[in-house]
Motif scaffolding. Sequence first.
Motif, PDB file in Angstrom:
ATOM      1  N   THR A   1      10.969  24.490  -7.614  1.00 16.09           N
ATOM      2  CA  THR A   1      11.328  23.216  -8.220  1.00 16.09           C
ATOM      3  C   THR A   1      12.632  23.401  -8.981  1.00 16.09           C
ATOM      4  O   THR A   1      12.686  24.147  -9.964  1.00 16.09           O
ATOM      5  CB  THR A   1      10.227  22.724  -9.170  1.00 16.09           C
TER       6      THR A   1
ATOM      7  N   SER B   1       7.944  27.816  -2.527  1.00 16.30           N
ATOM      8  CA  SER B   1       8.486  26.521  -2.914  1.00 16.30           C
ATOM      9  C   SER B   1       9.036  26.618  -4.332  1.00 16.30           C
ATOM     10  O   SER B   1       8.378  27.182  -5.213  1.00 16.30           O
ATOM     11  CB  SER B   1       7.398  25.445  -2.837  1.00 16.30           C
TER      12      SER B   1
ATOM     13  N   GLU C   1      15.030  28.115  -9.683  1.00 18.40           N
ATOM     14  CA  GLU C   1      14.431  27.246 -10.695  1.00 18.40           C
ATOM     15  C   GLU C   1      15.204  27.276 -12.003  1.00 18.40           C
ATOM     16  O   GLU C   1      15.146  26.322 -12.778  1.00 18.40           O
ATOM     17  CB  GLU C   1      12.983  27.668 -10.927  1.00 18.40           C
TER      18      GLU C   1
ATOM     19  N   THR D   1      11.868  12.558 -13.854  1.00 18.40           N
ATOM     20  CA  THR D   1      10.910  13.645 -13.629  1.00 18.40           C
ATOM     21  C   THR D   1      10.713  14.478 -14.886  1.00 18.40           C
ATOM     22  O   THR D   1       9.598  14.827 -15.248  1.00 18.40           O
ATOM     23  CB  THR D   1      11.405  14.543 -12.488  1.00 18.40           C
TER      24      THR D   1
ATOM     25  N   SER E   1      13.848  18.306  -7.952  1.00 19.94           N
ATOM     26  CA  SER E   1      13.616  18.334  -6.510  1.00 19.94           C
ATOM     27  C   SER E   1      12.968  19.657  -6.106  1.00 19.94           C
ATOM     28  O   SER E   1      13.092  20.668  -6.799  1.00 19.94           O
ATOM     29  CB  SER E   1      14.938  18.142  -5.756  1.00 19.94           C
ATOM     30  N   THR E   2      12.292  19.641  -4.979  1.00 19.78           N
ATOM     31  CA  THR E   2      11.584  20.814  -4.469  1.00 19.78           C
ATOM     32  C   THR E   2      12.265  21.300  -3.197  1.00 19.78           C
ATOM     33  O   THR E   2      12.559  20.500  -2.300  1.00 19.78           O
ATOM     34  CB  THR E   2      10.115  20.476  -4.178  1.00 19.78           C
TER      35      THR E   2
END
Length: 904
Positions: free
Chosen positions: A59, A57, A32, A556, A64-65
């Motif tokens: 980001t 998960s 991240e 984003t 994007s993930t």
Amino acid sequence: MTTVHYLKRTVLIGLGGTGKAALLNAKRKYLETYGEVPPLVSFLVIDTTNDNASSLSATLPNGSTVPVKLKANELLHIEARGASKLPQVNDEIREWFPKRAELKANILSGAGQVRALGRLALFANARLVYETLRNRLAEARDYTRERPQQDSDVLYQAYTPHLTVCVAGSIAGGTGSGTFLDVAFLLRDLLKDEDQLFSYLLLPDIYTSRPGTQNVEANAYGALKELDHCMSLESTWSYSFGGRRIDVSKKPFDMVFLINRQNRAGKTFNDPADLADLMGFGMFLAGGPLGKEQADIFDNIVVQLAEGQGRYYGKTAHYASFGAAELAYDPRPLQQLSGLGRARALIETQRRSRSAVTLDLTAQRALEVREGADVPNTVAAPDPDREAQMWPSVRSDLLNIRETARTETQKLLDAEVRGWEDHLRPTLSQFFNNGSTVLDLHAALDVALVQLREVRSAAKERVRSAEEALTTDLEATDSNVRAARPAASSGFFGRGRREAAAPVLDRKRLRSLHSKAVKCGQEEAKLSLIERYITAMEAEHRRLQNLLDRFDQLRTTHVQTPDLRPQPQRSRPYTLTLPTTSTLSGLPRAAVGTETVPVTLDDLLTRPEDVLRAQRGSGDAIDLEAWLVTALGQPEAAREIDRVFRELNDLSAPSWDYQDAWVSNPAVSHLEQVQILGVNDKNRTALRSDRLEDVFAGRMHQLQFVSTGDPNRVLFYKIEAAVPAFALAGIDGYREKYLQLSAGRSFHLRADWENLPDLTPLPSDREAARVWSQGRVLGRIRSEAGSYQYLSNRDGSERWYTLGSAFETAFFAFRSDFFLFKEIEQRIRRQWHEPRNDREATALKVSIERLQETTARLAQDEQRPGSERRLFELHGEVLAELMADVSRGTAFQQPDDFEPVVLQ
């Protein structure tokens, strides 16, 4: 421009399930922050469970993930088939395995909360474990890992050539608690003196309310006793591990971080995943991502702790904790309210298709039928009599002709192809100026590239065909020349006159070979030219793709209007966000425009952020600092900011709790407290305002600001050290469960560690017996109404408190309560050492004699348990010493009878 990130060379090692979860969280922080795992950082999990399905998960900075998982080479599974036989057949295990430790037939999926089984699995895989650790450290030292990949715009550099190694796990279970000390000793064997070794250990409180966790507190207490013993390291020793001797001559860790469910600010977490998140956060920060200044601060406190922090009632303080929390600035709600409509409209427009664009590829397709440069035939004239000798030279001439044809054809067509290249960008810009979008141009290049790749495929086929024709002709000629010898006439045994064969290298053949060599070179030249143009077009296509990707990122992180409704997903426990809905309510709302300011394609491709900033206008807040300056001037927003920063302050409190009474005496030792606030630019931060100083409740003078270069994030990182283990909140419960269960099973890693000193600084039996006997003589401890009692004013007024009915029970209750022992000791000391006259001294001796008689009688009472009778014998010895002291007068202060000379 190349971006340089400075980090430490860091190796993160997770032990057991908790260690694995911590490493996944650390890996997520790297992803991240940097968009990738930096090459200076390595991961390794050692576990008795072969499970690599866990994932998180992340980001990425571009929005994007991606999933976060461990690679196959980052997980070392240590199993032990036939584990129950190993203490019998393996000499290395036999010498330490505790007799009362539980055994399992196999260790294939966890150590079952048995510490000795975790260690047994490690020894069963000793060579593999040692070699894996050695290889991982060697890889971490490889300086080539700092080199950027080709065309990379990011460079990672190390602050120092030395390693920082972090070991994470829980001391409550079997695997982590059973392996963390040996892993530390192995690492010490492999590391250099300048390298750093830290541990992040999870305490058992988070598990105590869960089913099937009856051993966790006893395991933790046993582990802390062993760790305390090894951190003090009053002597050295060695042991055998996989056929090699491991020398233990240094304490296992430079710093031990303990993590608990409740921090010093009273924040409590009930999910182990939350604490794994914090452990990963801490290991991430140990690698120095906040900059060299933060790394230096961290290293300084490590050095201070290594030099020793004194003793608390005879026990050394080895333990630290930390807290960390981040404030993420989310500008999307603000941008919804502050006039970013033009920027949003520009991005949304350029990401949509308006009209189909067709690029004219007529000239490029014409290359298929264009002739190449003429190349004169420079092959020597044929000579039938010498053609066998001439052929190698002729063959070389033909290959030179092929190369000449390729070179000359490239020169002939170069200007034309250069014109295509130079015309490509203006053509795209012209389409853009006429209303086509970036997505339109991207799609047009997609189509054009498909068509040109078909042209290239046809050109490759022509090259292949020309090469095949030339090669076939050359090979045939070569064969014919070798066969062209004067033919032998028939005769006896084939002997006789030989006749000359027909010539091979006639003019017709040479012209054919020349033509095919020229054709081959021309086709190769045309193929290379079409590939060159495709490369140029692919570069433009890539520029447009990068711009579209950048649009997605900007959409984003800067432009997209957020959904302010509560999200159902699990929140990150140590992350707060600004602005909140409340902070927005107090800000003035500007109109949102939708008509974009004209821009050029080149501007968008080279500086998209500047273009969007121009779209937004100069009055928009674009980062956290700028927004804070505006928001702190609005009463409603300022109050909400105060609340968020107070929450940040509390969340980042060190994640442990301890009894202040144990560490509050300044004459004993002191605590180190470091509080680091990471901001974009420490010299220009709005967080130095008087208002926010008040929010931090007078602690700003302790804060050390460091610059992170991140305009949209504030990070609070606190370290506190060092506390002795016995001061930890809840340690009495660990000890109680340990004493309760240890009679029937072992909670230690080695048989000779079963009798390690208690963590609590308790008096010895003889010390306790002396204070007890003095208390009996002076009337502060008594036997009354079938129970033993002591006199205390701990509740405000003096009264008698019960210790127990049996002497042994009462005495050990007294000896095991350190505060009670110290209270009685202090009161006895004052009374015992007061000056006395002869009558008082005689009365004291009489009282001691009477207690001696009573104690001797009780020691001979065969109805009492043997352990209690031995205690009475000990008390009798102590009473004899007290009587000797009183008789010698050593128990009394000598009077000061000095008389001065009086001068007249």
